[in-house]
Every structure is written in structure tokens, then in C-alpha cells.
Write a protein that holds these residues in place. Structure first.
Motif, PDB file in Angstrom:
ATOM      1  N   ARG A   1       0.844  -1.202   0.000  1.00  0.00           N
ATOM      2  CA  ARG A   1       0.000   0.000   0.000  1.00  0.00           C
ATOM      3  C   ARG A   1       0.884   1.259   0.000  1.00  0.00           C
ATOM      4  NH1 ARG A   1      -2.690  -1.296   4.140  1.00  0.00           N
ATOM      5  NH2 ARG A   1      -4.297  -2.436   3.045  1.00  0.00           N
ATOM      6  N   ILE A   2       1.921   1.253   0.805  1.00  0.00           N
ATOM      7  CA  ILE A   2       2.841   2.393   0.855  1.00  0.00           C
ATOM      8  C   ILE A   2       3.545   2.572  -0.483  1.00  0.00           C
ATOM      9  CG2 ILE A   2       5.010   3.198   1.891  1.00  0.00           C
ATOM     10  CD1 ILE A   2       3.907   1.953   4.559  1.00  0.00           C
ATOM     11  N   GLU A   3       3.952   1.479  -1.120  1.00  0.00           N
ATOM     12  CA  GLU A   3       4.587   1.568  -2.446  1.00  0.00           C
ATOM     13  C   GLU A   3       3.653   2.219  -3.455  1.00  0.00           C
ATOM     14  OE1 GLU A   3       5.805  -2.255  -3.839  1.00  0.00           O
ATOM     15  OE2 GLU A   3       7.190  -2.589  -2.179  1.00  0.00           O
ATOM     16  N   VAL A   4       2.379   1.831  -3.431  1.00  0.00           N
ATOM     17  CA  VAL A   4       1.399   2.410  -4.364  1.00  0.00           C
ATOM     18  C   VAL A   4       1.225   3.897  -4.076  1.00  0.00           C
ATOM     19  CG1 VAL A   4      -1.044   2.410  -5.025  1.00  0.00           C
ATOM     20  CG2 VAL A   4       0.201   0.248  -4.835  1.00  0.00           C
ATOM     21  N   GLU A   5       1.092   4.258  -2.808  1.00  0.00           N
ATOM     22  CA  GLU A   5       0.941   5.673  -2.440  1.00  0.00           C
ATOM     23  C   GLU A   5       2.156   6.491  -2.876  1.00  0.00           C
ATOM     24  OE1 GLU A   5       0.136   5.414   1.751  1.00  0.00           O
ATOM     25  OE2 GLU A   5      -1.991   4.947   1.422  1.00  0.00           O
ATOM     26  N   GLU A   6       3.346   5.934  -2.709  1.00  0.00           N
ATOM     27  CA  GLU A   6       4.563   6.625  -3.143  1.00  0.00           C
ATOM     28  C   GLU A   6       4.591   6.783  -4.659  1.00  0.00           C
ATOM     29  OE1 GLU A   6       7.629   4.222  -1.381  1.00  0.00           O
ATOM     30  OE2 GLU A   6       7.497   5.274   0.551  1.00  0.00           O
ATOM     31  N   THR A   7       4.134   5.771  -5.377  1.00  0.00           N
ATOM     32  CA  THR A   7       4.062   5.855  -6.837  1.00  0.00           C
ATOM     33  C   THR A   7       3.144   6.999  -7.250  1.00  0.00           C
ATOM     34  OG1 THR A   7       4.544   3.512  -7.147  1.00  0.00           O
ATOM     35  CG2 THR A   7       3.358   4.622  -8.933  1.00  0.00           C
ATOM     36  N   LEU A   8       1.980   7.078  -6.637  1.00  0.00           N
ATOM     37  CA  LEU A   8       1.021   8.115  -6.992  1.00  0.00           C
ATOM     38  C   LEU A   8       1.514   9.499  -6.590  1.00  0.00           C
ATOM     39  CD1 LEU A   8      -2.207   6.113  -6.158  1.00  0.00           C
ATOM     40  CD2 LEU A   8      -1.321   6.696  -8.434  1.00  0.00           C
ATOM     41  N   ALA A   9       2.267   9.601  -5.511  1.00  0.00           N
ATOM     42  CA  ALA A   9       2.879  10.878  -5.133  1.00  0.00           C
ATOM     43  C   ALA A   9       3.911  11.284  -6.186  1.00  0.00           C
ATOM     44  CB  ALA A   9       3.530  10.774  -3.751  1.00  0.00           C
ATOM     45  N   GLY A  10       4.659  10.313  -6.691  1.00  0.00           N
ATOM     46  CA  GLY A  10       5.628  10.593  -7.755  1.00  0.00           C
ATOM     47  C   GLY A  10       4.940  11.079  -9.017  1.00  0.00           C
ATOM     48  N   LEU A  11       3.793  10.495  -9.326  1.00  0.00           N
ATOM     49  CA  LEU A  11       3.024  10.949 -10.490  1.00  0.00           C
ATOM     50  C   LEU A  11       2.612  12.404 -10.310  1.00  0.00           C
ATOM     51  CD1 LEU A  11       1.432  10.643 -13.127  1.00  0.00           C
ATOM     52  CD2 LEU A  11      -0.432   9.652 -11.760  1.00  0.00           C
ATOM     53  N   THR A  12       2.146  12.757  -9.135  1.00  0.00           N
ATOM     54  CA  THR A  12       1.752  14.148  -8.884  1.00  0.00           C
ATOM     55  C   THR A  12       2.946  15.082  -9.057  1.00  0.00           C
ATOM     56  OG1 THR A  12       0.044  13.401  -7.350  1.00  0.00           O
ATOM     57  CG2 THR A  12       0.661  15.719  -7.235  1.00  0.00           C
ATOM     58  N   GLU A  13       4.099  14.681  -8.586  1.00  0.00           N
ATOM     59  CA  GLU A  13       5.313  15.498  -8.760  1.00  0.00           C
ATOM     60  C   GLU A  13       5.628  15.671 -10.241  1.00  0.00           C
ATOM     61  OE1 GLU A  13       8.582  13.903  -6.507  1.00  0.00           O
ATOM     62  OE2 GLU A  13       7.385  13.860  -4.665  1.00  0.00           O
ATOM     63  N   ALA A  14       5.523  14.595 -11.008  1.00  0.00           N
ATOM     64  CA  ALA A  14       5.791  14.672 -12.450  1.00  0.00           C
ATOM     65  C   ALA A  14       4.781  15.588 -13.134  1.00  0.00           C
ATOM     66  CB  ALA A  14       5.755  13.275 -13.073  1.00  0.00           C
ATOM     67  N   MET A  15       3.525  15.501 -12.703  1.00  0.00           N
ATOM     68  CA  MET A  15       2.498  16.372 -13.268  1.00  0.00           C
ATOM     69  C   MET A  15       2.811  17.838 -12.974  1.00  0.00           C
ATOM     70  SD  MET A  15      -0.752  13.986 -12.181  1.00  0.00           S
ATOM     71  CE  MET A  15      -2.062  15.113 -12.655  1.00  0.00           C
ATOM     72  N   ASN A  16       3.233  18.132 -11.764  1.00  0.00           N
ATOM     73  CA  ASN A  16       3.545  19.510 -11.386  1.00  0.00           C
ATOM     74  C   ASN A  16       4.857  19.996 -11.987  1.00  0.00           C
ATOM     75  OD1 ASN A  16       1.221  20.257  -9.983  1.00  0.00           O
ATOM     76  ND2 ASN A  16       1.898  19.133  -8.184  1.00  0.00           N
ATOM     77  N   ALA A  17       5.697  19.072 -12.430  1.00  0.00           N
ATOM     78  CA  ALA A  17       6.919  19.447 -13.149  1.00  0.00           C
ATOM     79  C   ALA A  17       6.619  19.693 -14.622  1.00  0.00           C
ATOM     80  CB  ALA A  17       7.974  18.353 -13.000  1.00  0.00           C
ATOM     81  N   HIS A  18       5.388  19.374 -15.040  1.00  0.00           N
ATOM     82  CA  HIS A  18       4.943  19.537 -16.428  1.00  0.00           C
ATOM     83  C   HIS A  18       5.876  18.821 -17.397  1.00  0.00           C
ATOM     84  CE1 HIS A  18       2.882  22.685 -14.177  1.00  0.00           C
ATOM     85  NE2 HIS A  18       1.872  22.381 -14.987  1.00  0.00           N
ATOM     86  N   ASP A  19       6.231  17.590 -17.005  1.00  0.00           N
ATOM     87  CA  ASP A  19       7.139  16.762 -17.791  1.00  0.00           C
ATOM     88  C   ASP A  19       6.348  15.587 -18.367  1.00  0.00           C
ATOM     89  OD1 ASP A  19       9.030  15.013 -18.783  1.00  0.00           O
ATOM     90  OD2 ASP A  19      10.353  15.176 -17.039  1.00  0.00           O
ATOM     91  N   PRO A  20       5.878  15.713 -19.618  1.00  0.00           N
ATOM     92  CA  PRO A  20       5.048  14.651 -20.191  1.00  0.00           C
ATOM     93  C   PRO A  20       5.702  13.277 -20.178  1.00  0.00           C
ATOM     94  CG  PRO A  20       5.154  16.543 -21.674  1.00  0.00           C
ATOM     95  CD  PRO A  20       6.103  16.803 -20.551  1.00  0.00           C
ATOM     96  N   ASP A  21       6.994  13.212 -20.448  1.00  0.00           N
ATOM     97  CA  ASP A  21       7.671  11.916 -20.458  1.00  0.00           C
ATOM     98  C   ASP A  21       7.667  11.280 -19.066  1.00  0.00           C
ATOM     99  OD1 ASP A  21       8.206  12.040 -23.187  1.00  0.00           O
ATOM    100  OD2 ASP A  21      10.102  13.095 -22.870  1.00  0.00           O
ATOM    101  N   ALA A  22       7.883  12.099 -18.042  1.00  0.00           N
ATOM    102  CA  ALA A  22       7.857  11.584 -16.674  1.00  0.00           C
ATOM    103  C   ALA A  22       6.445  11.126 -16.305  1.00  0.00           C
ATOM    104  CB  ALA A  22       8.352  12.637 -15.697  1.00  0.00           C
TER     105      ALA A  22
END
Length: 143
Positions: free
Chosen positions: A35-56
Motif C-alpha cells: 500500500r505504501i509503495e502504491v501511495e509513493e508511486t502516486l505521489a511521484g506521479l503528482t510530482e511529475a504532473m507539477n513538473a509539467h514533464d510529459p515523459d515523466a
């Protein structure tokens, strides 16, 4: 007779005790870790979204011929249309800021989980969606 009654009571209590034991704590610990791994993955996605990096951002999704994106406001069929849309969006709206809160993660197996998410952005508020994630090559991706 007392021996038979005593033996029956012993069997009844020991059977009840064995059946009433809760889940194996090691199973719960493994599920919590996933569960923690999944939450960390989704937090990373949010960071990538806020970095406006389509590849990430795209790196958090599972690329496949059967790709189907079921967003809270749209449905996109196919990896190519989805990846084009993601690339165009992040280039066109670099000022948008995203927030995501994982409401619940349900671990279905060591390699499959479902996450209920609440979020929004400076562009849209009060969005709710569900992601199905699979663990491939040691990392979680949205399927």
C-alpha cells in the motif's frame, strides 16, 4: 466420563481459539508495505504532473496496445492518443498545479492494487477517480 467431557471441552476451546485467530500479522505487514509503495508511486506521479514533464508523467502508465484511460472527465482509447494528449496538455498549460489525495488503496495481490483518489488542480476542482495499478519489473504503473 469426566475424561470424555474434559477432552470434549479441550477440543472445543482449542478449535475455537484456532478459528478465532486474526489474519497473519506478516500478511498485514506485506499488504501495508505494498500500500505504501502504491501511495509513493502516486505521489511521484503528482510530482511529475507539477513538473509539467510529459515523459515523466507517461512513465507512470503502462504502455500497451489495449491501453484505455478512464479519466474523471474523459475516456481515451489507445496509447498513442493518450500520450499525444498528455504531451499537448502539459506544454499548453505549464501554470496548472495539481493536487492528489489517495483516499484508499486496496491491494488485490502482490502485483495488483486499486487506488481511489480525490484531487484537483488550478484548472479543475473536486475530481474523483480510480486507478488500477500493476507491479511490473519491480515498479507500480497505472494499467
Amino acid at each position: 466420563m469426566r475424561t470424555v467431557v474434559a477432552m470434549a471441552c479441550f477440543l472445543a476451546f482449542s478449535t475455537a481459539a484456532a478459528c478465532s485467530q486474526g489474519p497473519d500479522p506478516s500478511d498485514e505487514a506485506r499488504e501495508d508495505a505494498l500500500r505504501i509503495e502504491v501511495e509513493e508511486t502516486l505521489a511521484g506521479l503528482t510530482e511529475a504532473m507539477n513538473a509539467h514533464d510529459p515523459d515523466a508523467v507517461l512513465g507512470y502508465y503502462r504502455e500497451s496496445d489495449e491501453f484505455l484511460y478512464l479519466g474523471c472527465t474523459e475516456v481515451v482509447v489507445g496509447w498513442e492518443p493518450f500520450s499525444r494528449r498528455v504531451a499537448m496538455y502539459y506544454r499548453a498549460f505549464p501554470e496548472v498545479v495539481f493536487e492528489q489525495e489517495v483516499v484508499r488503496v486496496q491491494v488485490l495481490s502482490p502485483t495488483v492494487a486499486v487506488a481511489a483518489i480525490r484531487g484537483g488542480s488550478t484548472d479543475a476542482e473536486d475530481l474523483f477517480w480510480t486507478d488500477v495499478l500493476v507491479k511490473e519489473d519491480g515498479r507500480w504503473v497505472i494499467a
